[in-house]
Write a protein that holds these residues in place. Sequence first.
Motif, PDB file in Angstrom:
ATOM      1  N   GLN A 193       0.842  -1.186   0.000  1.00 25.26           N
ATOM      2  CA  GLN A 193       0.000   0.000   0.000  1.00 25.26           C
ATOM      3  C   GLN A 193       0.884   1.245   0.000  1.00 25.26           C
ATOM      4  OE1 GLN A 193      -2.192  -0.570   3.652  1.00 25.26           O
ATOM      5  NE2 GLN A 193      -3.893  -1.577   2.595  1.00 25.26           N
ATOM      6  N   THR A 194       0.535   2.214  -0.824  1.00 25.18           N
ATOM      7  CA  THR A 194       1.209   3.510  -0.776  1.00 25.18           C
ATOM      8  C   THR A 194       0.468   4.376   0.227  1.00 25.18           C
ATOM      9  OG1 THR A 194       1.767   3.312  -3.125  1.00 25.18           O
ATOM     10  CG2 THR A 194       2.015   5.484  -2.110  1.00 25.18           C
ATOM     11  N   MET A 195       1.135   4.686   1.332  1.00 24.15           N
ATOM     12  CA  MET A 195       0.490   5.392   2.437  1.00 24.15           C
ATOM     13  C   MET A 195       1.191   6.717   2.725  1.00 24.15           C
ATOM     14  SD  MET A 195      -1.875   5.606   4.656  1.00 24.15           S
ATOM     15  CE  MET A 195      -2.658   3.986   4.772  1.00 24.15           C
ATOM     16  N   ALA A 196       0.402   7.713   3.115  1.00 25.26           N
ATOM     17  CA  ALA A 196       0.940   9.010   3.524  1.00 25.26           C
ATOM     18  C   ALA A 196       0.997   9.088   5.045  1.00 25.26           C
ATOM     19  CB  ALA A 196       0.069  10.136   2.979  1.00 25.26           C
ATOM     20  N   ARG A 235      -7.016  12.990  -1.865  1.00 25.05           N
ATOM     21  CA  ARG A 235      -6.704  12.275  -3.110  1.00 25.05           C
ATOM     22  C   ARG A 235      -5.224  12.465  -3.423  1.00 25.05           C
ATOM     23  NH1 ARG A 235      -8.589  16.091  -7.951  1.00 25.05           N
ATOM     24  NH2 ARG A 235      -8.163  18.113  -6.981  1.00 25.05           N
ATOM     25  N   LYS A 236      -4.713  11.691  -4.356  1.00 29.74           N
ATOM     26  CA  LYS A 236      -3.291  11.725  -4.691  1.00 29.74           C
ATOM     27  C   LYS A 236      -2.821  13.128  -5.068  1.00 29.74           C
ATOM     28  CE  LYS A 236      -3.647   7.062  -6.653  1.00 29.74           C
ATOM     29  NZ  LYS A 236      -3.487   6.251  -7.883  1.00 29.74           N
ATOM     30  N   GLU A 237      -3.644  13.839  -5.815  1.00 29.98           N
ATOM     31  CA  GLU A 237      -3.250  15.155  -6.312  1.00 29.98           C
ATOM     32  C   GLU A 237      -2.988  16.160  -5.196  1.00 29.98           C
ATOM     33  OE1 GLU A 237      -5.021  12.796  -9.419  1.00 29.98           O
ATOM     34  OE2 GLU A 237      -5.751  13.329  -7.403  1.00 29.98           O
ATOM     35  N   ASP A 238      -3.553  15.930  -4.022  1.00 30.27           N
ATOM     36  CA  ASP A 238      -3.353  16.854  -2.897  1.00 30.27           C
ATOM     37  C   ASP A 238      -1.905  16.854  -2.407  1.00 30.27           C
ATOM     38  OD1 ASP A 238      -6.029  17.574  -2.946  1.00 30.27           O
ATOM     39  OD2 ASP A 238      -6.610  16.054  -1.469  1.00 30.27           O
ATOM     40  N   LEU A 239      -1.141  15.835  -2.743  1.00 31.49           N
ATOM     41  CA  LEU A 239       0.253  15.744  -2.308  1.00 31.49           C
ATOM     42  C   LEU A 239       1.092  16.906  -2.826  1.00 31.49           C
ATOM     43  CD1 LEU A 239       0.940  11.928  -2.884  1.00 31.49           C
ATOM     44  CD2 LEU A 239       0.679  13.063  -0.666  1.00 31.49           C
ATOM     45  N   GLN A 240       0.723  17.442  -3.973  1.00 29.13           N
ATOM     46  CA  GLN A 240       1.545  18.488  -4.599  1.00 29.13           C
ATOM     47  C   GLN A 240       1.622  19.773  -3.768  1.00 29.13           C
ATOM     48  OE1 GLN A 240      -0.177  19.893  -8.323  1.00 29.13           O
ATOM     49  NE2 GLN A 240      -2.208  19.286  -7.605  1.00 29.13           N
ATOM     50  N   ASN A 280       6.315   7.011  -8.751  1.00 26.95           N
ATOM     51  CA  ASN A 280       5.194   7.217  -9.663  1.00 26.95           C
ATOM     52  C   ASN A 280       4.171   8.206  -9.109  1.00 26.95           C
ATOM     53  OD1 ASN A 280       6.395   5.371 -11.327  1.00 26.95           O
ATOM     54  ND2 ASN A 280       4.939   3.730 -10.966  1.00 26.95           N
ATOM     55  N   ILE A 281       3.857   8.067  -7.829  1.00 28.79           N
ATOM     56  CA  ILE A 281       2.799   8.897  -7.255  1.00 28.79           C
ATOM     57  C   ILE A 281       3.241  10.348  -7.066  1.00 28.79           C
ATOM     58  CG2 ILE A 281       3.204   8.666  -4.744  1.00 28.79           C
ATOM     59  CD1 ILE A 281       0.190   7.956  -4.536  1.00 28.79           C
ATOM     60  N   THR A 282       4.555  10.592  -7.028  1.00 25.53           N
ATOM     61  CA  THR A 282       5.069  11.965  -6.852  1.00 25.53           C
ATOM     62  C   THR A 282       5.599  12.573  -8.149  1.00 25.53           C
ATOM     63  OG1 THR A 282       7.255  11.093  -6.221  1.00 25.53           O
ATOM     64  CG2 THR A 282       5.689  11.558  -4.439  1.00 25.53           C
ATOM     65  N   ILE A 299       0.923  10.170  12.293  1.00 26.36           N
ATOM     66  CA  ILE A 299      -0.267   9.385  11.993  1.00 26.36           C
ATOM     67  C   ILE A 299      -0.349   9.094  10.490  1.00 26.36           C
ATOM     68  CG2 ILE A 299      -1.549  10.255  13.974  1.00 26.36           C
ATOM     69  CD1 ILE A 299      -2.954  12.229  12.128  1.00 26.36           C
ATOM     70  N   ILE A 300      -1.331   8.283  10.106  1.00 26.54           N
ATOM     71  CA  ILE A 300      -1.500   7.912   8.701  1.00 26.54           C
ATOM     72  C   ILE A 300      -2.915   8.256   8.242  1.00 26.54           C
ATOM     73  CG2 ILE A 300       0.183   6.058   8.913  1.00 26.54           C
ATOM     74  CD1 ILE A 300      -2.129   4.060   8.901  1.00 26.54           C
ATOM     75  N   LEU A 301      -3.104   8.270   6.921  1.00 28.42           N
ATOM     76  CA  LEU A 301      -4.431   8.474   6.366  1.00 28.42           C
ATOM     77  C   LEU A 301      -5.339   7.298   6.724  1.00 28.42           C
ATOM     78  CD1 LEU A 301      -3.629   9.693   2.723  1.00 28.42           C
ATOM     79  CD2 LEU A 301      -4.179  11.089   4.714  1.00 28.42           C
ATOM     80  N   SER A 302      -6.638   7.528   6.659  1.00 26.14           N
ATOM     81  CA  SER A 302      -7.588   6.457   6.966  1.00 26.14           C
ATOM     82  C   SER A 302      -7.586   5.381   5.876  1.00 26.14           C
ATOM     83  CB  SER A 302      -9.001   7.021   7.122  1.00 26.14           C
ATOM     84  OG  SER A 302      -9.407   7.708   5.950  1.00 26.14           O
ATOM     85  N   GLU A 303      -7.202   5.768   4.652  1.00 31.34           N
ATOM     86  CA  GLU A 303      -7.135   4.843   3.530  1.00 31.34           C
ATOM     87  C   GLU A 303      -5.825   5.058   2.772  1.00 31.34           C
ATOM     88  OE1 GLU A 303      -9.253   2.470   2.705  1.00 31.34           O
ATOM     89  OE2 GLU A 303     -10.757   2.932   4.235  1.00 31.34           O
ATOM     90  N   PRO A 304      -5.228   3.995   2.228  1.00 32.45           N
ATOM     91  CA  PRO A 304      -4.009   4.184   1.434  1.00 32.45           C
ATOM     92  C   PRO A 304      -4.299   4.949   0.148  1.00 32.45           C
ATOM     93  CG  PRO A 304      -4.808   1.920   1.240  1.00 32.45           C
ATOM     94  CD  PRO A 304      -5.629   2.573   2.311  1.00 32.45           C
ATOM     95  N   LEU A 305      -3.288   5.620  -0.373  1.00 33.14           N
ATOM     96  CA  LEU A 305      -3.416   6.336  -1.632  1.00 33.14           C
ATOM     97  C   LEU A 305      -3.490   5.384  -2.811  1.00 33.14           C
ATOM     98  CD1 LEU A 305      -0.785   9.096  -0.850  1.00 33.14           C
ATOM     99  CD2 LEU A 305      -3.249   9.452  -1.040  1.00 33.14           C
ATOM    100  N   ASP A 306      -2.919   4.217  -2.643  1.00 30.41           N
ATOM    101  CA  ASP A 306      -2.933   3.208  -3.709  1.00 30.41           C
ATOM    102  C   ASP A 306      -2.587   1.853  -3.115  1.00 30.41           C
ATOM    103  OD1 ASP A 306      -3.243   2.198  -6.232  1.00 30.41           O
ATOM    104  OD2 ASP A 306      -1.594   3.327  -7.140  1.00 30.41           O
ATOM    105  N   GLU A 307      -2.990   0.775  -3.788  1.00 31.11           N
ATOM    106  CA  GLU A 307      -2.581  -0.582  -3.405  1.00 31.11           C
ATOM    107  C   GLU A 307      -2.133  -1.299  -4.664  1.00 31.11           C
ATOM    108  OE1 GLU A 307      -3.750  -4.260  -0.505  1.00 31.11           O
ATOM    109  OE2 GLU A 307      -5.136  -2.571  -0.726  1.00 31.11           O
TER     110      GLU A 307
END
Length: 237
Positions: free
Chosen positions: A99-102, A114-119, A134-136, A183-191
């Motif tokens: 899992q890709t986790m923040a 969502r993934k785009e919020d990382l920017q 890939n995600i960054t 802490i971590i997000l409630s859901e992974p960004l990707d699996e």
Amino acid sequence: MKGRLILSILLILSTWDSLAKEYHFVSIENLIEQEVGRKVLPHFYKKLGHSITITPLPGKRASTTVSVGEKDGEIMRIFTYGMEHPNTLRIPTPYYSLQTMAFYKKSSGVVINRKEDLQHYKLVKVRGVKHTNNITQGMPFVHDVDSTVAMMDLLELGRVQVALTNTIDGLLAIKARGYTDIIILSEPLDELSLYHYVHQEHSQLVDEVDSVIKQMKLNGELEKIIKQAEKEVFSAN
């Protein structure tokens, strides 16, 4: 009669020995899922009568040694790795996942839906790891380090706002450091599914190893081996 039987057995053993080979693979160092893979992969090759060695390396160096043919393959990478490294062949059936986790600090005010919020944030990831690469991709504030622990140290010090890695890998690094405010997000960004890759010179291995993985999945053996490997790796860390 007895002599012919012994001779036949010796010939079979001799043929088997001549077919048995040793392969040299690489893994990415300092990542928990890779450590699990180091324990699981030898089981596939043992069933084929082969032995393997696995050398942990930094991510970029690992991919380079395989691409130029210095090593015979990588033990575990995501699907897109094969698209980016044409000298490698993907074993079609995945045998693990990540899992890709923040990760972020409680008081940081980070909001990621969502993934785009990382920017919008200063990010840190382990160098040479494809799923976080890939995600960054294309994002403006990305810092690379050599280990998950080093990544969490930067996050704790406030030098970055978000750390990206596999969920279990990150949680173990936090535990190792004793940090209580990350802490971590409630859901992974990707699996993502994880696949074994071999250099194109070893194309004969693709169907052979794939058949073994499929059979071990079907009869439940792979699940048992993975659970035992996870137990050993998590206990060690």
